[in-house]
Design a protein around this motif. Structure first.
Motif, mmCIF file in Angstrom:
data_model
loop_
_atom_site.group_PDB
_atom_site.id
_atom_site.type_symbol
_atom_site.label_atom_id
_atom_site.label_comp_id
_atom_site.label_asym_id
_atom_site.label_seq_id
_atom_site.Cartn_x
_atom_site.Cartn_y
_atom_site.Cartn_z
ATOM 1 N N TYR A 159 50.734 41.400 30.621
ATOM 2 C CA TYR A 159 49.365 41.244 31.114
ATOM 3 C C TYR A 159 48.885 39.809 31.002
ATOM 4 C CZ TYR A 159 44.585 42.319 32.170
ATOM 5 O OH TYR A 159 43.377 42.347 32.774
ATOM 6 N N VAL A 160 49.350 39.081 29.941
ATOM 7 C CA VAL A 160 48.881 37.706 29.724
ATOM 8 C C VAL A 160 49.304 36.804 30.872
ATOM 9 C CG1 VAL A 160 49.151 35.705 28.218
ATOM 10 C CG2 VAL A 160 48.791 37.965 27.241
ATOM 11 N N LYS A 161 50.499 37.067 31.461
ATOM 12 C CA LYS A 161 50.982 36.210 32.550
ATOM 13 C C LYS A 161 50.050 36.243 33.762
ATOM 14 C CE LYS A 161 55.892 36.491 31.405
ATOM 15 N NZ LYS A 161 57.210 37.008 31.802
ATOM 16 N N HIS A 162 49.366 37.352 33.991
ATOM 17 C CA HIS A 162 48.511 37.500 35.165
ATOM 18 C C HIS A 162 47.035 37.559 34.774
ATOM 19 C CE1 HIS A 162 52.069 38.318 37.583
ATOM 20 N NE2 HIS A 162 52.470 39.107 36.597
ATOM 21 N N PHE A 163 46.674 36.929 33.660
ATOM 22 C CA PHE A 163 45.311 37.054 33.171
ATOM 23 C C PHE A 163 44.369 36.124 33.923
ATOM 24 C CE2 PHE A 163 41.997 35.495 30.235
ATOM 25 C CZ PHE A 163 41.254 36.659 30.159
ATOM 26 N N THR A 164 43.252 36.687 34.340
ATOM 27 C CA THR A 164 42.140 35.936 34.925
ATOM 28 C C THR A 164 40.882 36.352 34.174
ATOM 29 O OG1 THR A 164 43.240 36.058 37.063
ATOM 30 C CG2 THR A 164 40.973 35.304 37.062
ATOM 31 N N CYS A 165 40.118 35.396 33.671
ATOM 32 C CA CYS A 165 38.967 35.702 32.828
ATOM 33 C C CYS A 165 37.865 36.382 33.643
ATOM 34 C CB CYS A 165 38.433 34.433 32.174
ATOM 35 S SG CYS A 165 37.686 33.265 33.327
ATOM 36 N N PRO A 166 36.955 37.121 32.981
ATOM 37 C CA PRO A 166 35.855 37.796 33.703
ATOM 38 C C PRO A 166 34.980 36.831 34.496
ATOM 39 C CG PRO A 166 36.053 38.657 31.478
ATOM 40 C CD PRO A 166 36.968 37.493 31.552
ATOM 41 N N ARG A 167 34.802 35.605 33.979
ATOM 42 C CA ARG A 167 33.948 34.633 34.680
ATOM 43 C C ARG A 167 34.546 34.269 36.047
ATOM 44 N NH1 ARG A 167 33.642 31.467 30.791
ATOM 45 N NH2 ARG A 167 31.617 32.051 29.937
ATOM 46 N N CYS A 168 35.872 33.976 36.052
ATOM 47 C CA CYS A 168 36.537 33.633 37.319
ATOM 48 C C CYS A 168 36.671 34.855 38.231
ATOM 49 C CB CYS A 168 37.913 33.036 37.048
ATOM 50 S SG CYS A 168 37.855 31.457 36.178
ATOM 51 N N ARG B 116 45.023 32.855 28.028
ATOM 52 C CA ARG B 116 44.572 31.702 28.814
ATOM 53 C C ARG B 116 44.390 32.114 30.266
ATOM 54 N NH1 ARG B 116 47.875 28.149 31.541
ATOM 55 N NH2 ARG B 116 46.968 26.127 32.105
ATOM 56 N N CYS B 117 43.254 31.804 30.837
ATOM 57 C CA CYS B 117 42.962 32.103 32.243
ATOM 58 C C CYS B 117 43.756 31.150 33.131
ATOM 59 C CB CYS B 117 41.461 31.981 32.501
ATOM 60 S SG CYS B 117 41.011 32.187 34.234
ATOM 61 N N GLN B 118 44.387 31.673 34.164
ATOM 62 C CA GLN B 118 45.199 30.840 35.044
ATOM 63 C C GLN B 118 44.367 30.038 36.031
ATOM 64 O OE1 GLN B 118 48.313 32.954 36.980
ATOM 65 N NE2 GLN B 118 49.472 33.311 35.107
ATOM 66 N N LEU B 119 43.142 30.451 36.258
ATOM 67 C CA LEU B 119 42.307 29.725 37.221
ATOM 68 C C LEU B 119 41.540 28.576 36.553
ATOM 69 C CD1 LEU B 119 40.858 32.518 39.530
ATOM 70 C CD2 LEU B 119 42.647 30.892 40.044
ATOM 71 N N CYS B 120 40.748 28.885 35.521
ATOM 72 C CA CYS B 120 39.943 27.847 34.865
ATOM 73 C C CYS B 120 40.661 27.201 33.690
ATOM 74 C CB CYS B 120 38.605 28.417 34.409
ATOM 75 S SG CYS B 120 38.764 29.734 33.171
ATOM 76 N N GLU B 121 41.827 27.739 33.264
ATOM 77 C CA GLU B 121 42.651 27.220 32.169
ATOM 78 C C GLU B 121 41.914 27.193 30.832
ATOM 79 O OE1 GLU B 121 44.226 23.486 33.373
ATOM 80 O OE2 GLU B 121 45.577 24.365 34.834
#
Length: 1156
Positions: free
Chosen positions: A199-208, A178-183
């Motif tokens: 790594y999942v705790k600090h995950f940000t998707c490529p789009r964000c 789950r992306c932390q910015l766009c959820e």
């Protein structure tokens, strides 16, 4: 019981004394009236101690009666003396009572101590209970506060929905992040990432990530949505068509293989980017030898036609074999590419945009909640945190922050200054948006309203000098009364007061223990469920199954224990065998090392300070020895502290000044080193000299520390005069200077040739202004000298060093050095199987040409002579320091073993294969190919015949001198017995030689070096024991006549010894054996010796005439010219004329030996 016994003993003694009292009184007085009166004076009180018994037993008069009847005073004193004597007679009995009394006293003290300890323990336990209760209450209250805050920010997790994934939710993978910015949720397989909690705790998707990559370039609209580009290693392309309202696009790309590449701009290793079928960018990978961890890529901005259909194509290039060898090219990689319409901001515009937007503020309430949760999280680990102190200074420039900010992923309370960070980032290229405190990615920045208000209050009331940090308690309150008094949260901007933004840090801290709480709730529900008969039977069956499993596990454990015991026994046997083998190997290695140590060991000479600067007139106890000239010096004459660390590396001022710079070779000494003491008063020192040259090289060192004593160091404040003219002035370093030491150099001056000149050192008294402005030390001792020097360039010096045999360490010495060095490391407890050294120079990472190290270096690793001297030639001032261990390089040594290896590698073109080489514990090369091709005959001729001792080995031997002394002492004790027996045999023979017996003797051991050496041998005990090969043909003529002198002739020769000078053949007639056995007994005596021996290496040395302590006859070599020297050396032997006395003496000695 013991106390009652003591009281009974005291009462019994008192009764006994009372019974003996009349007898004592009767000895003093015969008056019955006085006797009765004196008996009444005895106090019959129960004593509690021996001391009370003693003082109660004496008779004391009433003061009133003593005044009325003073005649009673004397008999009372006599009676008391007799009572004292009675006590002395009963000393043993009293001693027993005293011991019993002490024992009782100790018992009482112990009881009291136990009672006091028990009472203090009870009190402490009560205090601890009260404190524990208080802490429990406080902890409970804190937990309630934290739970209330967590409920405020806790967000319930939504069911995962991957509609926004790049696969469009068509691929139903289980692993989801789950992306932390766009959820939004994404499949892990679609992102090419390994699923792990870290790594999942600090995950940000490529789009964000692509959207928020650079806050200086704000995205206005998306022109090309992020699309994936898979790099497969084959020719592949991906084309995307688009249409834009603007004439510029910002193209960005990331690589999904690691967090660093997934958060920064990363283009493919090898490929091209085309827009409208035109190549606009080409990507070249990093070279194999590049020191960069990652290529520094940037976003690309291109001009395109407005409102027209365009195409963007990513093309992968297939790498060739040459490119794979030359560059770092990774395998399959997944990239995400996107294009945006952006708006550029400057640093000032971006600061204004961030501070005026309410989305970027963390309110005061949120900031306090963040402090509470963060401190509670630390306390949950078992460390109680009473307060939290943070710095108000920016970590970038150490000044008071203006706008305190941190990233949305930062979990620390500490902030940094927004203004300083953006000003620094604006000048960076490429821009890496990383937190300067925790290095987390800064997709967005948050302003801390609480710290912002504190900083505004400090500036409002001009408290900048007083406050550099601030503290908070566990409830987020400010602990400073002054700030608490003056702070006003109404001064915040309006958009910051009503901020109710989403704070990721608070959500993370609120959701930390939610999973644990859910598990506890489920456990409570299971315990509280109602029971039914079916469930009871099921539980019984379950218990039986569990019991069966437990029994099975116990059997397996027993089998495992048996197998472990057997394996342990086997392992112990193997270890014993290995230990035996290691002991044998260690013993063999010790024997090899001892043989090498005996080869290089030199016996320490008795200290003689004749060469000290005081001329050995001052008899100080502390003495040091120079490692170069091997002379001894007084520590007090050098102004040094005597410590072992410095003594090991000591080089005297004379050698230091002489060997300071190898680029300037000293030809002759013009001014011998003299001392100059800086005392803080006006002082001068003048030296007169005369020189054959018109230039002198003046050098100076300071004897206060090893750094100053090994480099050119002039006085802090002073002047240098030559012929009463000031030629140099010395100014000290400023107080604020960043330099540790002033960079001084040797000084070269022009002087009149063959005229008497003067050199004067003058000390200047510093004033108060100079002491305040400059660094001026106290008393200092300097040594100054002047030389005639010859300048060398780097190439000339390289040629000089490589062609001189004095600068070579032979192959045998190099192998011995490796063996001793590896044995020294093994003696510390670390077994070293092999020693690997680099063949690349540490200065330029290329293959060495001439491997060298310093004479004081203890490491096997070398560096390249050519690179070092070329670098040093351009340096100013030149610091002759080893680039590996930083030891002073007074002289350089070429390692013949490594030199031959490097020559072999170049001869067979193996440069690309070998960058290092390994040796075993015996100094052998472990590479078969090098071992096969290496040829030590390729060494230069002057490098093959090295007979001197290696300084590095000698230095190593000094460090291990105690071990060597013990080993050699054992062997010497055995040899001494044989020597004593030989002396007993030779004593009569010596007396016979010293008599008037005549000998005719010539020898086959004498060979002369007359311009061209023909024969060469060694002499020991008047016999040749080593024959050496002949070299070139002779050109001179002459004959050799050898004769023995009697004792009388020898005494006459000793009187004329000071008048006679001879050219002594040092390395031909006097080798190490002959010098040991004969001392200085060999000499050349003839008027033509100067003509014939001008070309000798050892000519000109003076030999004192024969000094035989054992009264043996000495050997004199006399050269008579104009007679031919035979082609071969004559072969004669000593033929003594035996007499009766000699036969008798020898017979006596033989009988003596046979008796023993």
């Amino acid at each position: 019981m013991k106390s009652q016994q003591l009281l009974k003993d005291l009462e019994a003694f008192q009764k006994q004394l009372k019974q003996a009292l009349p007898t004592i009184i009767n000895r003093v007085t015969k008056d019955i009236g006085q006797m009765l009166y004196f008996e009444k004076l005895f106090k019959d009180l129960k004593p509690n101690s021996v001391q009370e018994l003693y003082f109660q037993s004496f008779l004391r008069l009433d003061p009133h009666i003593a005044r009325q009847q003073p005649q009673l005073d004397e008999p009372i004193q006599n009676i008391n003396e007799l009572i004292h004597q009675y006590f002395e007679q009963q000393a043993e009995r009293l001693q027993e009572m005293v011991l019993l009394e002490k024992e009782l006293k100790m018992m009482r003290e112990l009881e009291e101590l136990q009672v006091s300890q028990e009472s203090t323990q009870i009190q402490n336990s009560l205090i601890e209970l009260e404190q524990q209760k208080g802490m429990d209450v406080e902890k409970q209250n804190m937990e309630e506060v934290c739970n209330a805050i967590k409920r405020k920010y806790w967000r319930q997790a939504q069911s995962p929905n991957c509609d926004q994934c790049f696969c469009g939710n068509q691929l139903h993978y289980k692993q989801i992040v789950r992306c932390q910015l766009c959820e939004q949720h994404f499949h892990v397989n679609c992102l090419d990432k390994s699923y792990d909690e870290r790594y999942v705790k600090h995950f940000t998707c490529p789009r964000c990530t692509l959207y928020h990559m650079d806050q200086f370039c704000e995205v206005i609209s998306v022109i090309i949505e992020p699309f994936s580009f898979k790099k497969t290693g084959l020719t592949s392309t991906k084309t995307v068509k688009f249409k834009s309202e603007t004439n510029k696009i910002d193209v960005r790309c990331i690589r999904m293989d690691c967090p660093l590449s997934a958060e920064e701009i990363t283009w493919p290793d090898l490929g091209e980017l085309h827009i409208n079928n035109k190549k606009v960018a080409e990507f070249i990978p990093l070279a194999q030898q590049s020191c960069q961890h990652k290529r520094k890529d940037e976003k690309l901005i291109f001009a395109i036609p407005q409102n027209e259909e365009c195409s963007l194509m990513m093309k992968e290039t297939i790498p060739g074999m040459e490119q794979k060898r030359k560059y770092r090219i990774q395998g399959e990689q997944l990239h995400y590419v996107a294009a945006y319409k952006t708006k550029q901001y400057s640093a000032k515009q971006l600061i204004e945009k961030i501070t005026t937007s309410s989305e970027n503020w963390m309110s005061v309430e949120q900031a306090q909640d963040f402090i509470i949760l963060q401190m509670n999280y630390i306390s949950s680990t078992g460390i109680k945190q009473i307060k939290q102190t943070i710095s108000l200074l920016c970590c970038l420039c150490s000044t008071l922050m203006v706008t305190p900010v941190r990233g949305i992923y930062c979990n620390h309370i500490q902030c940094f200054s927004l203004e300083n960070y953006l000003m620094m980032l604006e000048m960076s290229n490429p821009r890496k948006w990383r937190c300067p405190i925790c290095k987390a990615k800064l997709f967005k920045l948050q302003i801390d309203a609480l710290q912002y208000t504190i900083l505004q209050t400090i500036r409002q009331y001009n408290l900048q000098e007083k406050y550099s940090e601030i503290s908070f308690d566990h409830m987020g309150n400010i602990l400073d009364d002054l700030i608490q008094k003056f702070i006003d949260f109404n001064n915040l901007p309006e958009h910051a007061k009503t901020s109710r933004n989403r704070i990721l840090q608070l959500e993370t801290l609120s959701n930390q223990r939610r999973e644990i709480d859910n598990e506890m709730d489920e456990a409570e529900q299971l315990n509280n469920r109602p029971l039914n008969p079916n469930s009871i039977q099921a539980e019984r069956l379950q218990e039986m199954v569990l019991l069966e499993k437990e029994l099975k596990m116990m059997r397996e454990l027993e089998e495992l224990q048996v197998s472990q015991e057997s394996t342990q026994i086997q392992n112990s046997l193997i270890e014993l065998e290995q230990q035996k083998g290691m002991d044998v190997e260690k013993q063999n290695m010790e024997e090899v090392c001892n043989a090498i140590k005996r080869k290089y060991w030199r016996q320490a000479q008795s200290p003689n300070c004749d060469q000290c600067f005081c001329g050995n007139q001052l008899h100080y106890k502390q003495i040091v020895r120079c490692q170069l000239c091997e002379q001894h010096f007084h520590v007090n004459c050098l102004d040094k502290s005597y410590d072992e660390r410095y003594v090991k590396h000591f080089t005297c001022p004379r050698c230091t000044l002489y060997h300071m710079d190898q680029f300037c070779e000293v030809i002759s000494v013009i001014i011998e080193p003299f001392s100059f003491k800086k005392t803080g008063l006006t002082s001068t020192k003048t030296v007169k000299f005369k020189s054959e040259t018109n230039k002198i090289d003046v050098r100076c060192i300071r004897m206060d520390c090893p750094l100053s004593a090994e480099e050119i160091t002039w006085p802090d404040l002073g002047e240098l005069h030559i012929n009463n003219k000031k030629v140099a002035e010395f100014i000290p370093l400023a107080q604020q200077s960043c330099q540790h030491k002033r960079k001084d150099e040797k000084l070269i001056f022009a002087i009149p040739q063959n005229e008497e000149c003067s050199l004067m050192m003058k000390e200047t008294i510093p004033g108060m202004e100079q002491k305040r402005k400059y660094r001026i030390q106290g008393e200092q001792l300097h040594y100054v000298a002047a030389y005639k020097t010859k300048q060398y360039s780097a190439k000339q010096l390289i040629e000089k060093i490589t062609t001189s045999s004095e600068n070579w360490m032979s192959v045998e010495q190099a192998q011995d050095f490796i063996i001793l060095q590896m044995n020294y490391i093994s003696s510390t407890g670390i077994k070293q199987i092999k020693q690997t050294i680099s063949l690349l120079c540490c200065l330029c990472s290329t293959l060495m040409v001439t491997p060298v190290r310093g004479i004081y270096c203890n490491h096997i690793q070398c560096f390249s002579l050519e690179n070092y001297l070329m670098m040093l030639e351009m340096s100013n001032p030149r610091k002759w320091r080893c680039p590996i261990c930083k030891a002073k390089l007074f002289k350089l040594q070429i390692d013949a073993l490594q030199y031959t290896i490097l020559q072999t590698i170049r001869q067979y073109n193996l440069q690309e294969k070998y960058s290092e080489i390994s040796f075993d514990h015996m100094g052998n090369i472990l590479d078969d190919l090098i071992q096969k091709f290496i040829d030590f005959n390729n060494l230069p001729e002057h490098a093959k015949t090295i007979i001197r001792e290696g300084k590095s080995i000698m230095k190593w031997m000094k460090q291990n001198s105690q071990i060597i002394d013990h080993l050699i002492l054992i062997q010497l004790l055995y040899i001494n017995y044989q020597i004593i027996m030989l002396i007993l045999i030779l004593i009569p023979f010596a007396f016979s030689l010293s008599s008037d017996c005549q000998y005719r003797s010539t020898t086959d051991c004498l060979e002369l070096n007359m311009l061209n050496l023909k024969y060469k041998c060694s002499i020991k005990n008047n016999r040749c024991f080593e024959q050496r090969p002949q070299m070139s043909q002779f050109k001179q003529q002459g004959t050799l006549k050898l004769q023995f002198q009697s004792r009388k002739e020898r005494l006459e020769a000793q009187k004329d010894a000071l008048k006679r000078r001879s050219k002594f053949i040092k390395n031909r007639f006097q080798d190490e054996y002959s010098e040991k056995d004969f001392g200085s007994s060999f000499s050349i005596s003839d008027s033509h010796s100067g003509e014939l021996f001008d070309n000798f290496n050892g000519d000109g040395s003076y030999s004192d005439y024969p000094t035989f302590e054992d009264e043996e006859s000495s050997l004199e070599i006399e050269l008579v010219s104009k007679n031919p020297i035979p082609e071969k050396p004559p072969r004669f032997s000593i033929k003594p004329n035996f007499n009766t006395r000699l036969i008798v003496d020898i017979s006596c000695v033989l009988l003596y030996i046979m008796y023993f």
